[in-house]
Scaffold this active site. Structure first.
Site, mmCIF file in Angstrom:
data_model
loop_
_atom_site.group_PDB
_atom_site.id
_atom_site.type_symbol
_atom_site.label_atom_id
_atom_site.label_comp_id
_atom_site.label_asym_id
_atom_site.label_seq_id
_atom_site.Cartn_x
_atom_site.Cartn_y
_atom_site.Cartn_z
ATOM 1 N N CYS A 231 0.813 -1.222 0.000
ATOM 2 C CA CYS A 231 0.000 0.000 0.000
ATOM 3 C C CYS A 231 0.848 1.275 0.000
ATOM 4 C CB CYS A 231 -0.941 0.015 1.201
ATOM 5 S SG CYS A 231 -2.084 -1.358 1.168
ATOM 6 N N HIS B 272 -3.602 7.195 2.510
ATOM 7 C CA HIS B 272 -3.932 5.868 1.980
ATOM 8 C C HIS B 272 -5.331 5.506 2.453
ATOM 9 C CE1 HIS B 272 -3.984 1.756 0.916
ATOM 10 N NE2 HIS B 272 -3.787 1.287 2.137
ATOM 11 N N ASN C 4 -10.019 -0.332 -0.531
ATOM 12 C CA ASN C 4 -8.558 -0.234 -0.403
ATOM 13 C C ASN C 4 -7.915 -0.767 -1.680
ATOM 14 O OD1 ASN C 4 -5.842 -0.546 0.148
ATOM 15 N ND2 ASN C 4 -6.138 -1.438 2.176
#
Ligand code: ACO
Length: 323
Positions: A113, A250, A280
């Protein structure tokens, strides 16, 4: 000093939308649980055969168009991805071919990520040293290919998409600073048992390619670590909370995002939130959120933006930007 400045942003989401109601039919979960624990309402999922470079290409073209650049202007191409099309060639090389770019360095970065923040940090150094003048930096993922669709603890979270920026040499800053970190001691909290680009039927059967996460432990460490990176970033720039116009975090979980906003004393109106619509998307999440807020007019030239991310590895990082 040559500065690196973002001159264009772009993104792309696959057409197919998977809602929380759709997931209710697949695993034992509820729209209420998913929204309350994560903030996610829906996510985009790539079609079978639609690979990471297929999502990266339109995002890259949109960023180039926004920057007024042609593919032939690009002299550095970096793709951050956890879900490459193949083990090799790199997704960056496959994308380079799709864009008709020849001869520039092209490589992938894998920091889960945090991948886009890592890629931005590397591209910035190329530009600072004069090794590149026009970099295309992309975060792109087809995480749906490595999600265990029977695991309610993870399948409600992850999704597909791509975001891109054009980074150009400039006399004006630009990227003020980037900060990247990793600690492999935490590898087991967020992992894939046998990572690989393609999920074949046997691996679907034995479940070895899938994301595995001890969500609760990851959550606590993510909140603390992101709090620390905010301090580190502001201190390095000699800035305070009050200097930040926008937080582009994020997009893992709305509660993690809210905790970082509280740490910065920033009202949620100054935080770009896309997790509700995108889920996500790992390395794609930060550039997707950035492009969303640039295109809807919230983020304007001259604004000071803090990007941050946390992911498997663990990896974490931030970028402070004068847009
Ligand atoms: N629907 C309903 N119930 C569920 C679901 C679901 N989809 N998933 C888990 N549950 C249950 C659990 O089984 C557990 O039940 P129990 O109490 O009977 O045992 C209960 O809900 C609570 O589970 P927790 O895991 O403690 O729930 P939590 O509040 O921590 O939320 C979540 C889980 C959303 C995963 C959260 O921990 C989180 O967001 N973690 C961080 C994720 C992250 O930031 N990852 C890093 C980036 S991703 C990357 O790098 C690829």
């Amino acid at each position: 000093m040559i500065h690196a400045r973002i001159t264009g942003t772009g993104s792309y989401l696959p057409e197919r939308i998977l809602t929380n109601q759709d997931l209710e039919k697949m695993v034992e979960t509820s729209d209420t649980w998913i929204r309350e624990r994560t903030g996610i309402e829906q996510r985009h999922i790539a079609e079978n055969g639609q690979l990471t470079s297929d999502l990266a290409e339109p995002a890259a073209r949109r960023a180039l168009e926004a920057a007024g650049k042609l593919p032939s202007d690009v002299d550095l191409l970096i793709v951050a991805t956890t879900t490459p099309d193949r083990v090799f060639p790199s997704t960056a090389c496959l994308l380079q071919q799709k864009l008709g770019i020849h001869g520039s360095p092209a490589f992938d970065i894998q920091a889960v990520c945090t991948g886009f923040v890592y890629a931005l940090s590397v591209a910035e150094k190329f530009i600072n040293t004069g090794a590149a003048r026009c970099a295309l930096v992309i975060g792109a993922e087809t995480l749906s290919r490595i999600v265990n669709w029977q695991d309610r603890g993870t399948c409600v979270l992850f999704a597909d998409g791509a975001g891109a920026v054009v980074l150009e040499a400039s006399e004006e800053p630009g990227i003020i600073s980037t900060h990247i970190h990793a600690d492999g001691a935490y590898e087991s909290l967020l992992t894939t048992v046998k990572p690989g680009p393609d999920v074949d039927p046997q691996r679907l059967a034995d479940g070895t390619a899938f994301i595995e996460m001890r969500g609760n432990e990851v959550f606590k460490i993510a909140v603390n670590t992101l709090g620390r990176i905010v301090d580190e970033t502001l201190e390095a720039a000699g800035m305070t909370n009050a200097d930040i116009d926008w937080l582009v975090p994020h997009q893992a979980n709305i509660r993690i995002i809210q905790a970082t906003a509280r740490k910065l004393d920033l009202p949620m109106e100054r935080v770009v939130v896309t997790v509700n619509k995108h889920g996500n998307t790992s390395a794609a999440s930060v550039p997707l959120a950035l492009d969303t807020a640039v295109r809807d007019g919230r983020i304007k030239r001259g604004d000071t933006i803090l990007l941050e991310a946390f992911g498997g590895g663990f990896t974490w990082g931030s970028a402070l930007i004068r847009f």
